[in-house]
Enzyme design. Structure first.
Site, PDB file in Angstrom:
ATOM      1  N   GLY A  10       0.827  -1.216   0.000  1.00  0.00           N
ATOM      2  CA  GLY A  10       0.000   0.000   0.000  1.00  0.00           C
ATOM      3  C   GLY A  10       0.861   1.267   0.000  1.00  0.00           C
ATOM      4  O   GLY A  10       2.094   1.207  -0.089  1.00  0.00           O
ATOM      5  N   TYR A  11       0.190   2.383   0.102  1.00  0.00           N
ATOM      6  CA  TYR A  11       0.864   3.691  -0.001  1.00  0.00           C
ATOM      7  C   TYR A  11       1.922   3.869   1.099  1.00  0.00           C
ATOM      8  O   TYR A  11       3.103   4.088   0.805  1.00  0.00           O
ATOM      9  CB  TYR A  11      -0.215   4.779   0.059  1.00  0.00           C
ATOM     10  CG  TYR A  11       0.273   6.198   0.151  1.00  0.00           C
ATOM     11  CD1 TYR A  11       1.319   6.670  -0.644  1.00  0.00           C
ATOM     12  CD2 TYR A  11      -0.337   7.092   1.036  1.00  0.00           C
ATOM     13  CE1 TYR A  11       1.742   8.000  -0.559  1.00  0.00           C
ATOM     14  CE2 TYR A  11       0.066   8.414   1.116  1.00  0.00           C
ATOM     15  CZ  TYR A  11       1.112   8.855   0.329  1.00  0.00           C
ATOM     16  OH  TYR A  11       1.520  10.162   0.424  1.00  0.00           O
ATOM     17  N   ASP A  58      -4.510 -12.903   2.694  1.00  0.00           N
ATOM     18  CA  ASP A  58      -5.414 -12.057   3.468  1.00  0.00           C
ATOM     19  C   ASP A  58      -5.038 -12.245   4.941  1.00  0.00           C
ATOM     20  O   ASP A  58      -5.133 -13.363   5.466  1.00  0.00           O
ATOM     21  CB  ASP A  58      -6.853 -12.535   3.193  1.00  0.00           C
ATOM     22  CG  ASP A  58      -7.886 -11.721   3.951  1.00  0.00           C
ATOM     23  OD1 ASP A  58      -7.523 -11.022   4.922  1.00  0.00           O
ATOM     24  OD2 ASP A  58      -9.064 -11.798   3.575  1.00  0.00           O
ATOM     25  N   PHE A  80       0.045  -2.577   8.616  1.00  0.00           N
ATOM     26  CA  PHE A  80      -0.602  -1.529   7.810  1.00  0.00           C
ATOM     27  C   PHE A  80      -1.948  -1.984   7.239  1.00  0.00           C
ATOM     28  O   PHE A  80      -2.765  -1.151   6.872  1.00  0.00           O
ATOM     29  CB  PHE A  80       0.265  -1.170   6.585  1.00  0.00           C
ATOM     30  CG  PHE A  80       1.613  -0.580   6.884  1.00  0.00           C
ATOM     31  CD1 PHE A  80       1.730   0.750   7.267  1.00  0.00           C
ATOM     32  CD2 PHE A  80       2.769  -1.328   6.751  1.00  0.00           C
ATOM     33  CE1 PHE A  80       2.968   1.318   7.511  1.00  0.00           C
ATOM     34  CE2 PHE A  80       4.016  -0.775   6.991  1.00  0.00           C
ATOM     35  CZ  PHE A  80       4.118   0.545   7.376  1.00  0.00           C
ATOM     36  N   LYS A  84      -9.500   1.731   4.376  1.00  0.00           N
ATOM     37  CA  LYS A  84      -9.193   3.065   4.899  1.00  0.00           C
ATOM     38  C   LYS A  84     -10.047   4.209   4.364  1.00  0.00           C
ATOM     39  O   LYS A  84      -9.732   5.374   4.618  1.00  0.00           O
ATOM     40  CB  LYS A  84      -7.715   3.370   4.639  1.00  0.00           C
ATOM     41  CG  LYS A  84      -7.369   3.370   3.153  1.00  0.00           C
ATOM     42  CD  LYS A  84      -5.955   3.849   2.908  1.00  0.00           C
ATOM     43  CE  LYS A  84      -5.692   4.027   1.436  1.00  0.00           C
ATOM     44  NZ  LYS A  84      -4.354   4.501   1.123  1.00  0.00           N
ATOM     45  N   SER A 124      -4.498   6.233  13.642  1.00  0.00           N
ATOM     46  CA  SER A 124      -4.882   7.451  12.922  1.00  0.00           C
ATOM     47  C   SER A 124      -5.307   8.536  13.899  1.00  0.00           C
ATOM     48  O   SER A 124      -5.829   8.243  14.987  1.00  0.00           O
ATOM     49  CB  SER A 124      -6.059   7.102  12.010  1.00  0.00           C
ATOM     50  OG  SER A 124      -6.650   8.259  11.501  1.00  0.00           O
ATOM     51  N   TYR A 148     -14.519   3.874  10.094  1.00  0.00           N
ATOM     52  CA  TYR A 148     -13.075   3.707   9.888  1.00  0.00           C
ATOM     53  C   TYR A 148     -12.324   4.061  11.169  1.00  0.00           C
ATOM     54  O   TYR A 148     -11.477   3.302  11.644  1.00  0.00           O
ATOM     55  CB  TYR A 148     -12.616   4.610   8.722  1.00  0.00           C
ATOM     56  CG  TYR A 148     -11.136   4.850   8.720  1.00  0.00           C
ATOM     57  CD1 TYR A 148     -10.259   3.866   8.268  1.00  0.00           C
ATOM     58  CD2 TYR A 148     -10.599   6.044   9.196  1.00  0.00           C
ATOM     59  CE1 TYR A 148      -8.889   4.073   8.286  1.00  0.00           C
ATOM     60  CE2 TYR A 148      -9.240   6.258   9.211  1.00  0.00           C
ATOM     61  CZ  TYR A 148      -8.386   5.277   8.757  1.00  0.00           C
ATOM     62  OH  TYR A 148      -7.033   5.488   8.798  1.00  0.00           O
ATOM     63  N   LYS A 152      -9.928   1.750  13.996  1.00  0.00           N
ATOM     64  CA  LYS A 152      -8.587   2.073  14.502  1.00  0.00           C
ATOM     65  C   LYS A 152      -8.599   2.120  16.035  1.00  0.00           C
ATOM     66  O   LYS A 152      -7.726   1.562  16.700  1.00  0.00           O
ATOM     67  CB  LYS A 152      -8.103   3.415  13.926  1.00  0.00           C
ATOM     68  CG  LYS A 152      -7.861   3.397  12.428  1.00  0.00           C
ATOM     69  CD  LYS A 152      -6.762   2.406  12.049  1.00  0.00           C
ATOM     70  CE  LYS A 152      -6.474   2.388  10.573  1.00  0.00           C
ATOM     71  NZ  LYS A 152      -5.525   1.321  10.183  1.00  0.00           N
ATOM     72  N   ASN A 198      -9.329  11.887  -0.719  1.00  0.00           N
ATOM     73  CA  ASN A 198      -8.415  12.769   0.013  1.00  0.00           C
ATOM     74  C   ASN A 198      -7.951  13.931  -0.861  1.00  0.00           C
ATOM     75  O   ASN A 198      -7.948  13.852  -2.092  1.00  0.00           O
ATOM     76  CB  ASN A 198      -7.207  11.982   0.536  1.00  0.00           C
ATOM     77  CG  ASN A 198      -7.619  10.940   1.551  1.00  0.00           C
ATOM     78  OD1 ASN A 198      -7.383   9.762   1.374  1.00  0.00           O
ATOM     79  ND2 ASN A 198      -8.260  11.381   2.617  1.00  0.00           N
TER      80      ASN A 198
END
Ligand code: UFG
Length: 335
Positions: A10-11, A58, A80, A84, A124, A148, A152, A198
Site C-alpha cells: 500500500g501507499y 489475506d 498496515f 481506509k 490514525s 473507519y 482504529k 483525500n
C-alpha cells in the site's frame, strides 16, 4: 532482523519498505492486493536494488496467514493492512469491522503463538475527539465520527489488552495525521482507485487533467481563510517514524500511542497554492458545502514522538507537494 509488513504494497507500506531496505533490514511483505497493485513490489526492488519475499495473503485468514509465521522467523510486525476510506466505512460498517478487526485479532493470535513480541500499528488521528481541541496530544479524549476511525480505536484497544495479558509484547500505536507526497524517485505514490477522497490525490488528478476542478468543502470554517486546516506529513517522514518505533520496541514492553505529524497546520487553500507553486499548474476550484464529519482545524502535538522515538518530521510543504506532483506526472494512469 526480519520485519513483516502487512499491507506492505500500500501507499504507506511501500514507502516504509523502501526505507527499511535502504537501512539494511530484511523485509517480508504480506498483502492481498485488494487495494494495491502487485507492480509496487517491483518498483520497491528497483528503487532499492534489494530483494525480498512476499506472500499474497489475506491477513484476516488465520490458516493462510499462519504459513507466513511458519516459514519466516519474524522479529517485528508493522501492521498496515486495512480498509481506509472514511465514506465507504460509513456505508459498509460490517465490512470494515470484519476486515480491520479480524486482521488485528488474527495477527495478535499468530504473534502470541509464534513468539513474535514487537508490533507497530497504523493508527490514525481519526481516533481523537477533534472537536475538543486543535492541538491534539496523546492525552486528548478519544472518540470517532465514522466507522473507519472506530476500527482504529478498537484495534488500539485490542492491542492494549493483548499487551496487558502478555507482558512480553511491545506495541507502538502510531497515530498518523495526513500523509501526502511520495518517494523522490516518483516510482511509488498514493494511487487510490476511482475518484480520490483525500485532498492531495484529488489535486494531482486535477493537475494532470483527469478531473476538471477541485471542490473545496466549506469556506466558512473558523480558520484563517475559512477552509479546513490539517497537519500534512510527508510519507517518507512517516516511514522513518516506523523505523524509530522498531528501535523503541527493542527496549520497551507494553503498549504506547504516539502521534506522527509535523505540528503545523495548512488550510485547503494554502495547500492548493503550495501545489500550484510546486507544479507550475493552475488548480481550478469551487467552494461547495462542508463535508459531513469534517472539523475546522487540528494538528499534532509532536512532543512525545520527539521524546520517546527521537523522531521529528523534516520535509516541508514544498517538498510534499513537489513529490506528489512528480509521482502523478510520471504515472498519469497510476501503476
Ligand atoms: N477536502 C476538500 N476537497 C476534497 C477533499 C478534501 O476540500 O476534495 C478538504 C477536507 O474538507 C479537509 C482537508 O481537505 O479539510 C483534508 O481532507 P482529506 O480527506 O484529505 O483528509 P481528512 O483530514 O478528512 O482525513 C484524513 C485521512 C483519514 C483520517 C483522518 C484523521 O484521510 O483517513 O485524516 O484525521 F481518518
Amino acid at each position: 532482523m526480519k520485519i513483516l509488513l502487512t499491507g506492505g504494497a500500500g501507499y504507506i507500506g511501500s514507502h516504509t519498505a523502501v526505507e527499511l531496505l535502504n537501512k539494511g533490514y530484511e523485509i517480508v511483505i504480506a498483502d492481498n492486493f485488494s487495494n494495491s497493485d502487485p507492480k509496487v513490489l517491483d518498483r520497491i526492488k528497483q528503487i532499492t536494488n534489494k530483494t525480498f519475499v512476499h506472500y499474497e495473503v489475506d491477513v484476516s485468514d488465520y490458516n493462510a496467514f499462519e504459513k507466513v509465521f511458519i516459514k519466516e522467523k519474524i522479529d517485528t510486525v508493522i501492521h498496515f493492512a486495512g480498509y481506509k476510506a472514511v465514506g465507504e466505512s460509513v456505508k459498509l460498517p460490517m465490512m470494515y469491522y470484519e476486515n480491520n478487526l479480524m486482521a488485528t485479532i488474527t495477527l495478535i493470535n499468530l504473534m502470541n503463538k509464534y513468539g513474535v513480541e514487537n508490533c507497530i500499528f497504523s493508527s490514525s488521528a481519526a481516533v481523537y475527539d477533534s472537536s475538543v481541541a486543535r492541538l491534539l496530544t496523546e492525552e486528548t479524549p478519544l472518540s470517532c465520527t465514522n466507522t473507519y476511525g472506530y476500527t482504529k480505536l478498537m484495534s488500539e484497544q485490542i492491542f492494549k489488552d493483548a499487551a496487558r495479558a502478555n507482558p512480553r509484547l511491545s506495541i507502538v500505536l502510531l497515530r498518523y495525521f495526513n500523509p501526502i507526497g511520495s518517494h523522490e524517485s516518483g516510482m511509488i505514490g498514493d494511487n487510490p482507485n476511482g475518484i480520490p477522497n483525500n485532498l492531495l490525490p484529488f489535486i494531482t488528478r486535477v493537475a494532470i487533467g483527469k478531473l476538471e476542478r477541485l471542490s473545496v468543502f466549506g469556506n466558512d470554517y473558523d480558520t484563517r481563510d475559512g477552509t479546513g486546516v490539517r497537519d500534512y506529513i510527508h510519507v517518507v517522514d512517516l516511514a522513518l517514524g516506523h523505523i524509530a518505533a522498531i528501535d523503541y520496541c527493542k527496549e520497551h514492553k507494553g503498549a504506547i500511542a504516539i502521534n506522527l505529524g509535523t505540528g503545523k497546520g495548512y488550510s485547503v487553500l494554502e495547500i492548493v497554492h503550495a501545489f500550484e507553486k510546486a507544479s507550475g499548474r493552475k488548480i481550478p476550484y469551487v467552494f461547495t458545502a462542508r463535508r459531513e464529519g469534517d472539523v475546522d482545524e487540528y494538528y499534532a502535538s509532536t512532543t512525545l514522538a520527539k521524546q520517546v522515538l527521537g523522531w521529528e518530521a523534516k520535509f516541508g510543504i514544498e517538498q510534499m507537494c513537489a513529490s506528489a506532483w512528480n509521482w502523478q506526472k510520471q504515472n498519469p494512469d497510476g501503476y
